[in-house]
Design an enzyme around this catalytic site. Structure first.
Site, PDB file in Angstrom:
ATOM      1  N   SER A   1       0.855  -1.067   0.096  1.00  0.00           N
ATOM      2  CA  SER A   1       0.088  -0.100   0.164  1.00  0.00           C
ATOM      3  C   SER A   1       0.987   1.114   0.073  1.00  0.00           C
ATOM      4  CB  SER A   1      -0.981  -0.017   1.268  1.00  0.00           C
ATOM      5  OG  SER A   1      -1.985   1.009   0.801  1.00  0.00           O
TER       6      SER A   1
ATOM      7  N   ASP B   1      -9.460  -4.608  -5.283  1.00  0.00           N
ATOM      8  CA  ASP B   1      -8.743  -3.525  -4.898  1.00  0.00           C
ATOM      9  C   ASP B   1      -9.023  -2.370  -5.605  1.00  0.00           C
ATOM     10  OD1 ASP B   1      -7.192  -1.516  -3.698  1.00  0.00           O
ATOM     11  OD2 ASP B   1      -5.140  -2.461  -4.090  1.00  0.00           O
TER      12      ASP B   1
ATOM     13  N   HIS C   1      -7.619  -5.338  -0.762  1.00  0.00           N
ATOM     14  CA  HIS C   1      -6.555  -4.817  -0.343  1.00  0.00           C
ATOM     15  C   HIS C   1      -5.980  -5.216   0.985  1.00  0.00           C
ATOM     16  CE1 HIS C   1      -4.030  -1.308  -0.863  1.00  0.00           C
ATOM     17  NE2 HIS C   1      -4.009  -0.931   0.357  1.00  0.00           N
TER      18      HIS C   1
END
Length: 341
Positions: A184, A288, A318
């Site tokens: 991320s 995601d 995610h």
């Protein structure tokens, strides 16, 4: 190279990700807490976050085949890393993976229980030293603070700092086989730190060589709303409202999301990619909302002649990798091991 893993081949609707109810409950609670901690004035209620962000202490005694130690780099800005050393590595040299945790540049820590557990698993499974960086967080520390922290950790390693902190680990570390990895926001940091390393690779580094970089669902963005961001409204953890707030908290005052920190190959991106930029693996999840930005990143690297691999998990949300109960998490660690080896 593109590879898809764990496809939804049973005809199941892709409208909702396949998750255990316990995982759904945890994600729902996490979302409530992080949303509640975001203030309208652009600050974060860190006291509220502390009730949910459970921390793990370093342990000189091996736990699950890995010992850990917290190594200071610059106490004046609370820059340190958690070192993970596999018990199985008693002799010989092993790779070094410098890891940057996720959290939108604003949340979590190298000591967060989820990242301590994840890095411990990676360390044990791939038999490598893991250097998990505790970088400064936004909004207290905006761009380019985490990039600077990442480079300074590499300098610390390159200058032999590990030897004074942990002589045994230093004896195991093969700095010529160093990797950057992050998820991320940490994946975003990987890109920017790798470029800074590569810009000085010809003569600025004595011992540390980057052999590869792993960007796990990297947090990229822009002023545009991509198709996946519009299609996956309501997906776990990631929403336009949340990411917009996080970019405002991280980017320089007055900057929009086309700033080169966010839109790395966008209209304001600077210059050609450095020749020394290492081989990359980009990991994408089918649930995601950020996946279109991640695929664009892969496509640009490929179009500019860089060695890059795209690894796709169509059923993955995610942050899937930090949930050991999800089958994609174990599959990804196997792929990471193959990439590092």
């Amino acid at each position: 190279m593109t590879q898809k893993a764990s496809p939804a081949s049973d005809g199941r609707s892709l409208g909702s990700p396949p998750l255990p109810w316990t995982t759904r409950l945890y994600i729902a609670l996490l979302s409530v807490v992080t949303d509640g901690a975001r203030r309208s004035n652009g600050t974060i209620n860190r006291r509220l976050l502390s009730f949910f962000d459970a921390r793990s202490s370093a342990s000189a005694k091996p736990r699950r085949g890995v010992r850990t130690a917290d190594v200071p780099v610059d106490p004046s800005r609370d820059l340190w890393f958690r070192l993970f050393v596999p018990s199985s590595a008693s002799s010989g040299r092993i790779p070094v993976v410098v890891y940057f945790h996720g959290g939108g540049f604003a949340y979590l820590s190298a000591a967060s229980r989820a990242y301590d557990a994840f890095c411990r698993r990676v360390c044990r499974k791939i038999n490598a030293l893991i250097v998990s960086v505790n970088y400064r967080l936004a909004p207290e520390h905006r761009y380019p603070a985490p990039y600077e922290d990442g480079v300074d950790v590499l300098r610390f390693l390159d200058d032999g700092g590990l030897a004074s902190a942990d002589a045994t680990a230093a004896g195991l570390a093969d700095l010529s086989r160093s990797f950057l990895a992050g998820d991320s926001a940490g994946g975003n940091i990987v890109h920017h730190v790798a470029r800074r390393w590569a810009a000085d690779a010809a003569g600025g580094w004595k011992n540390l060589r980057l052999a590869g970089m792993v960007l796990i669902q990297p947090f990229f963005g822009g002023e545009e709303r991509t198709e996946s961001e519009k299609r996956l409204v309501g997906a776990p953890l990631v929403s336009g409202e949340r990411t917009d707030w996080l970019w405002r908290a991280f980017l320089p005052e007055g900057a929009d999301r086309d700033h080169e920190a966010a839109n790395v190959f966008g209209p304001r991106a600077d210059g050609e990619l450095e020749a020394a930029l290492p081989e990359a693996m980009v990991v994408v999840g089918g649930f995601d909302p950020l996946q279109d930005w991640q695929r664009r990143y892969y496509e640009v690297l490929k179009s500019r002649g860089k060695s890059v691999r795209l690894l796709e998990y169509p059923d993955a949300i995610h942050s899937f990798y930090v949930f050991p109960e999800l089958k994609q998490s174990a599959a990804f660690i196997d792929e990471l091991k193959a990439f590092v080896k």
